[in-house]
Design an enzyme around this catalytic site. Structure first.
Site, PDB file in Angstrom:
ATOM      1  N   SER A   1       0.880  -1.174   0.000  1.00 23.86           N
ATOM      2  CA  SER A   1       0.000   0.000   0.000  1.00 23.86           C
ATOM      3  C   SER A   1       0.914   1.219   0.000  1.00 23.86           C
ATOM      4  O   SER A   1       2.079   1.110   0.408  1.00 23.86           O
ATOM      5  CB  SER A   1      -0.831   0.000   1.284  1.00 23.86           C
ATOM      6  OG  SER A   1      -1.447   1.252   1.490  1.00 23.86           O
TER       7      SER A   1
ATOM      8  N   TYR B   1      -1.985  -1.690  10.301  1.00 20.81           N
ATOM      9  CA  TYR B   1      -1.931  -1.624   8.837  1.00 20.81           C
ATOM     10  C   TYR B   1      -0.561  -1.104   8.391  1.00 20.81           C
ATOM     11  O   TYR B   1       0.095  -1.696   7.542  1.00 20.81           O
ATOM     12  CB  TYR B   1      -3.055  -0.705   8.335  1.00 20.81           C
ATOM     13  CG  TYR B   1      -3.332  -0.844   6.861  1.00 20.81           C
ATOM     14  CD1 TYR B   1      -3.953  -1.988   6.367  1.00 20.81           C
ATOM     15  CD2 TYR B   1      -2.986   0.160   5.966  1.00 20.81           C
ATOM     16  CE1 TYR B   1      -4.215  -2.126   5.009  1.00 20.81           C
ATOM     17  CE2 TYR B   1      -3.242   0.026   4.617  1.00 20.81           C
ATOM     18  CZ  TYR B   1      -3.861  -1.110   4.145  1.00 20.81           C
ATOM     19  OH  TYR B   1      -4.121  -1.244   2.803  1.00 20.81           O
TER      20      TYR B   1
HETATM   21  N1  LIG Z   1      -8.619  -0.367  -1.393  1.00 22.91           N
HETATM   22  C1  LIG Z   1      -7.583   0.424  -1.237  1.00 22.91           C
HETATM   23  O1  LIG Z   1      -7.678   1.646  -1.431  1.00 22.91           O
HETATM   24  C2  LIG Z   1      -6.224  -0.151  -0.858  1.00 22.91           C
HETATM   25  C3  LIG Z   1      -5.153   0.747  -0.757  1.00 22.91           C
HETATM   26  C4  LIG Z   1      -3.902   0.240  -0.442  1.00 22.91           C
HETATM   27  C5  LIG Z   1      -3.717  -1.132  -0.280  1.00 22.91           C
HETATM   28  N2  LIG Z   1      -4.807  -1.978  -0.390  1.00 22.91           N
HETATM   29  C6  LIG Z   1      -4.520  -3.427  -0.200  1.00 22.91           C
HETATM   30  O2  LIG Z   1      -5.172  -4.182  -1.213  1.00 22.91           O
HETATM   31  C7  LIG Z   1      -5.468  -5.497  -0.723  1.00 22.91           C
HETATM   32  C8  LIG Z   1      -6.936  -5.809  -1.012  1.00 22.91           C
HETATM   33  O3  LIG Z   1      -7.729  -4.880  -0.308  1.00 22.91           O
HETATM   34  P1  LIG Z   1      -9.182  -4.421  -0.777  1.00 22.91           P
HETATM   35  O4  LIG Z   1      -9.233  -2.941  -0.675  1.00 22.91           O
HETATM   36  O5  LIG Z   1      -9.566  -5.073  -2.039  1.00 22.91           O
HETATM   37  O6  LIG Z   1     -10.042  -4.990   0.453  1.00 22.91           O
HETATM   38  P2  LIG Z   1     -11.447  -5.782   0.489  1.00 22.91           P
HETATM   39  O7  LIG Z   1     -11.808  -5.834   1.932  1.00 22.91           O
HETATM   40  O8  LIG Z   1     -12.413  -5.194  -0.479  1.00 22.91           O
HETATM   41  O9  LIG Z   1     -11.054  -7.239  -0.049  1.00 22.91           O
HETATM   42  C9  LIG Z   1     -10.167  -8.072   0.670  1.00 22.91           C
HETATM   43  C10 LIG Z   1     -10.521  -9.520   0.390  1.00 22.91           C
HETATM   44  O10 LIG Z   1      -9.631 -10.356   1.154  1.00 22.91           O
HETATM   45  C11 LIG Z   1     -10.406 -11.375   1.760  1.00 22.91           C
HETATM   46  N3  LIG Z   1      -9.735 -11.836   2.971  1.00 22.91           N
HETATM   47  C12 LIG Z   1      -9.644 -11.214   4.172  1.00 22.91           C
HETATM   48  N4  LIG Z   1      -8.990 -11.990   5.057  1.00 22.91           N
HETATM   49  C13 LIG Z   1      -8.656 -13.128   4.398  1.00 22.91           C
HETATM   50  C14 LIG Z   1      -7.993 -14.323   4.776  1.00 22.91           C
HETATM   51  N5  LIG Z   1      -7.547 -14.502   6.017  1.00 22.91           N
HETATM   52  N6  LIG Z   1      -7.812 -15.290   3.838  1.00 22.91           N
HETATM   53  C15 LIG Z   1      -8.280 -15.132   2.583  1.00 22.91           C
HETATM   54  N7  LIG Z   1      -8.945 -14.027   2.176  1.00 22.91           N
HETATM   55  C16 LIG Z   1      -9.132 -13.042   3.069  1.00 22.91           C
HETATM   56  C17 LIG Z   1     -11.746 -10.724   2.057  1.00 22.91           C
HETATM   57  O11 LIG Z   1     -12.772 -11.702   2.247  1.00 22.91           O
HETATM   58  C18 LIG Z   1     -11.951  -9.875   0.811  1.00 22.91           C
HETATM   59  O12 LIG Z   1     -12.588 -10.616  -0.219  1.00 22.91           O
HETATM   60  C19 LIG Z   1      -5.129  -5.487   0.774  1.00 22.91           C
HETATM   61  O13 LIG Z   1      -3.865  -6.088   0.974  1.00 22.91           O
HETATM   62  C20 LIG Z   1      -5.078  -4.008   1.105  1.00 22.91           C
HETATM   63  O14 LIG Z   1      -4.245  -3.721   2.186  1.00 22.91           O
HETATM   64  C21 LIG Z   1      -6.044  -1.525  -0.659  1.00 22.91           C
END
Ligand SMILES: NC(=O)c1ccc[n+]([C@@H]2O[C@H](COP(=O)([O-])OP(=O)(O)OC[C@H]3O[C@@H](n4cnc5c(N)ncnc54)[C@H](O)[C@@H]3O)[C@@H](O)[C@H]2O)c1
Length: 280
Positions: free
Chosen positions: A147, A160
């Site tokens: 991130s 985080y």
């Molecule tokens: N959305 C953003 O703006 C953003 C920004 C920076 C980084 N990220 C990173 O992107 C990645 C995805 O995040 P997102 O925004 O799509 O979140 P989200 O919550 O929409 O999706 C995350 C998915 O991971 C699954 N998950 C959670 N725990 C799990 C586990 N123990 N085993 C298997 N699956 C699991 C959830 O069920 C969900 O489907 C993360 O690593 C997050 O830190 C997101």
């Protein structure tokens, strides 16, 4: 044809956290590139619904409900992937969660969950897939989703920040290790900024009602509405940069380009950290 389609067509991708947000975007885009998919998520119903939809549209998809924090479950995922497709070309460690609050006040189980999923889940993915990919010996890719929070620590979301910084260290170690082994595996770190997803809502559900954390969460969600991009557009940019062979993958480079020079200067000057709103 895009560079990504030329590079990835017919290849097999494993995506964790694939049933929502960024992971779902990766899955849908990978199918559009002509890839075969192994999808993993703890949300079994949502995962199987997505896999059913993609399969009905003609994609080859293996979906397995998996808690990536569980090493045995992740090992089973790898066994299934190799049994079904005979090889894996791209591993995307993506599943992650957020925990918000004062760092000393976040319940032990929320801290533990963030460490077990965001770091442990990636380590489990590497432990299960890297030995098999090395033995396979073909060109491969490992993309680890960190991130921009892995470059800029933030108050009120220490678990985080800690885990996303940790992902940078883990990924860079892995990159060097692949080089030392002479493995044909490209390692990349993905630095999303703001992508439309459920992560902020889930963080809210998982962590108390601290007003400061609520306000911060709301600010992050508002920011996503204004500068955020869709998971589909994020995936398109990420796959292009992966195909170009980049280590640092930034679908939204603006925040990195703006924030990194002053942050680097702050460290070189041994200056005390300040939040953007404290700058004069
Ligand atoms: N959305 C953003 O703006 C953003 C920004 C920076 C980084 N990220 C990173 O992107 C990645 C995805 O995040 P997102 O925004 O799509 O979140 P989200 O919550 O929409 O999706 C995350 C998915 O991971 C699954 N998950 C959670 N725990 C799990 C586990 N123990 N085993 C298997 N699956 C699991 C959830 O069920 C969900 O489907 C993360 O690593 C997050 O830190 C997101």
């Amino acid at each position: 044809m895009s560079t990504a389609a030329k590079v990835f067509r017919g290849k097999t991708a494993v995506i964790t956290g694939a049933s929502a947000g960024i992971g779902e975007g990766f899955a849908r885009h990978a199918v559009s590139l002509g890839m075969r998919l192994v999808l993993a998520d703890v949300a079994a119903d949502r995962l199987h619904a997505l896999a059913g939809e993609l399969t009905a549209a003609g994609a080859e998809v293996e979906a397995r409900a998996t808690d990536v924090a569980d090493p045995a479950a992740t090992e089973e995922l790898a066994e299934r992937a190799y049994a079904r497709f005979g090889g894996v070309d791209l591993l995307m460690n993506n599943a992650g969660i957020m925990a918000m609050g004062w760092s000393w006040d976040i319940p032990a189980e929320r801290w533990d969950a963030a460490l077990r999923v965001n770091i442990g889940g990636y380590v489990n993915g590497l432990r299960a897939f890297v030995p098999r990919m090395l033995e396979q010996g073909t060109r491969g890719w490992i993309a680890q989703v960190s991130s921009i929070g892995g470059l800029f620590p933030s108050p009120l979301m220490a678990p985080y920040s800690v885990t996303k910084f940790g992902t940078l260290a883990l990924t860079e170690s892995l990159h060097h290790e692949m080089g030392m082994r002479g493995a044909p595996i490209q390692v990349s770190v993905v630095l999303p900024d703001s992508v439309h997803s459920d992560i902020f809502t889930s963080a809210r559900e998982g962590g108390g009602t601290l007003p400061e954390a609520e306000a911060f969460n709301e600010a992050l969600r508002k920011r996503a509405e204004t500068v955020g991009i869709t998971a589909g557009e994020h995936a398109r940019r990420v796959f292009e940069q992966l195909a170009e062979g980049r280590y640092w993958i930034t679908a939204q480079p603006e925040a990195v380009d703006e924030g990194l020079p002053p942050r680097t200067r702050m460290i070189l000057d041994r200056a005390t950290p300040r939040l953007p709103e404290q700058e004069g």
